[in-house]
Scaffold this motif. Sequence first.
Motif, short mmCIF file in Angstrom:
data_model
loop_
_atom_site.label_atom_id
_atom_site.label_comp_id
_atom_site.label_asym_id
_atom_site.label_seq_id
_atom_site.Cartn_x
_atom_site.Cartn_y
_atom_site.Cartn_z
N SER A 23 41.21 -16.64 -48.00
CA SER A 23 41.51 -15.39 -48.68
C SER A 23 40.67 -15.32 -49.95
CB SER A 23 43.00 -15.31 -49.00
OG SER A 23 43.45 -16.53 -49.59
N ALA A 24 40.21 -14.09 -50.30
CA ALA A 24 39.23 -13.93 -51.38
C ALA A 24 39.88 -13.78 -52.75
CB ALA A 24 38.32 -12.75 -51.07
N SER A 36 39.51 -4.12 -55.10
CA SER A 36 39.67 -4.28 -56.56
C SER A 36 40.32 -5.62 -56.91
CB SER A 36 40.47 -3.12 -57.14
OG SER A 36 41.76 -3.11 -56.57
N HIS A 37 41.18 -6.13 -56.03
CA HIS A 37 41.78 -7.45 -56.28
C HIS A 37 40.72 -8.55 -56.23
CE1 HIS A 37 45.70 -5.76 -54.24
NE2 HIS A 37 45.50 -5.26 -55.44
N VAL A 38 39.79 -8.39 -55.29
CA VAL A 38 38.70 -9.38 -55.17
C VAL A 38 37.86 -9.34 -56.44
CG1 VAL A 38 36.73 -10.17 -53.81
CG2 VAL A 38 38.65 -9.03 -52.66
N SER A 97 50.01 -6.71 -53.59
CA SER A 97 49.57 -5.77 -54.63
C SER A 97 50.69 -5.54 -55.64
CB SER A 97 49.07 -4.46 -54.03
OG SER A 97 50.06 -3.86 -53.26
N THR A 98 51.94 -5.60 -55.18
CA THR A 98 53.06 -5.44 -56.12
C THR A 98 53.14 -6.64 -57.07
OG1 THR A 98 54.23 -4.17 -54.43
CG2 THR A 98 55.54 -4.96 -56.28
N LEU A 99 52.91 -7.84 -56.54
CA LEU A 99 52.91 -9.01 -57.43
C LEU A 99 51.80 -8.88 -58.47
CD1 LEU A 99 53.55 -11.94 -54.89
CD2 LEU A 99 55.15 -10.98 -56.55
N ARG A 100 50.64 -8.40 -58.03
CA ARG A 100 49.54 -8.21 -58.98
C ARG A 100 49.87 -7.15 -60.02
NH1 ARG A 100 44.10 -10.26 -57.95
NH2 ARG A 100 44.26 -11.71 -56.21
N LEU A 101 50.57 -6.10 -59.59
CA LEU A 101 50.93 -5.03 -60.52
C LEU A 101 51.83 -5.57 -61.64
CD1 LEU A 101 51.88 -1.49 -59.49
CD2 LEU A 101 53.39 -2.64 -61.06
#
Length: 352
Positions: A148-149, A161-163, A310-314
């Motif tokens: 995973s990147a 955008s996460h990468v 994405s929620t954890l990143r938010l």
Amino acid sequence: MEKIETKTIKVDSKEPNKEPIKEAANLIKKGKLVAFPTETVYGLGANGLDKEAVAKIFIAKGRPGDNPLILHVASREQVEPLVEFISEEAEKVMKKFWPGPLTIIFKRSSLVPDVITAGLDTVAIRMPNHPIASEFIKASGVPIAAPSANTSGKPSPTEASHVQEDLNGKIDMIINGGSTGIGVESTVLDLSETPPTILRPGGITLEQLKKIIPNVVEDLSIIKDNKDIIPKSPGQKYRHYAPKAEMMVFIGEVSAIIDAINEYAKKYIAEGKSVGIMATEETKDKYKEGLIVSVGSRNNKETIAHNLFSTLRLFDEENVDIILSEGVDLSHIGKAIMNRLKKASGGNIIKL
Ligand code: TXA
Ligand code: MG
């Protein structure tokens, strides 16, 4: 580490334009690193037969060298040279679930570099079900090694955008194909030993596999909470998918979960901490204070899997101190979701 320029190219997921993909494949042929979308999460790809290129993946991610990588293929023919043999069982499983979110562990051949397998005598192989991934692997003409990147330990990337957040300046290219579908990583199935064993729950469930290989079992580390059990998949032993904030996951009756989260939120907020609540569509209106985010629907757990990372990143972006998360039941993809929540929270699961 020397900073390199990371080029991002946008490609339509449904009908990928071949030219930019060729450009990405040319980078792979030159030993460079390219992040690309799959149906699960974004992968960080390198030529899987080039040990120097593969070594760069570990450096860019900060990944421990004892955690082996998955080789991604675009056809059944690409598997043969990488493995000792293909059993009848493996034939059946590949036929049913490939391309798709299932990684299979085989006995390896000598063609596979040690850096891929972390010295194990097995190799993990997957055929992704994503038009960009397939085109990209085909154009590269080699099996693509890809974890995973994300930066090691962080939530896996489900958006380009996460990468970028994690790996900008460390890799050569990102193929932006929009958000990934499933949102959690592939199921890892070990067929190198009897009985066939699930080492990581993912997009393909135990129930689905049982229909094709009835004797399939789950690794004890998935079923038991006992910390003394050492998982067979090296990657499963690390704290993983983890946001910066401390995290607690609540399981039990939904009404009890809501009450407990409200209570903890009140207590932490009174202590001056900022609290993020990972709620669901069905429950989000039941919370009183904190940053309340719905991760998806309890009645459609695929939506939860899709939005989980994405929620954890938010919550990280919002700099919350504590994440209070609802747990889900273990049916279908629920097992994969709970496995990620357990790792993200460092095992901080509260049974009500
Ligand atoms: O969906 C996915 O599988 C994504 C996309 C990019 O394909 N990839 C992914 O890779 O999740 P990674 O490296 O983040 O996770 C691979 C998992 C790790 O837990 C690793 O330990 C395990 O597979 N693994 C790899 N080779 C193995 C082997 N030979 N034996 C046992 N486990 C292995
Ligand atoms: Mg990973």
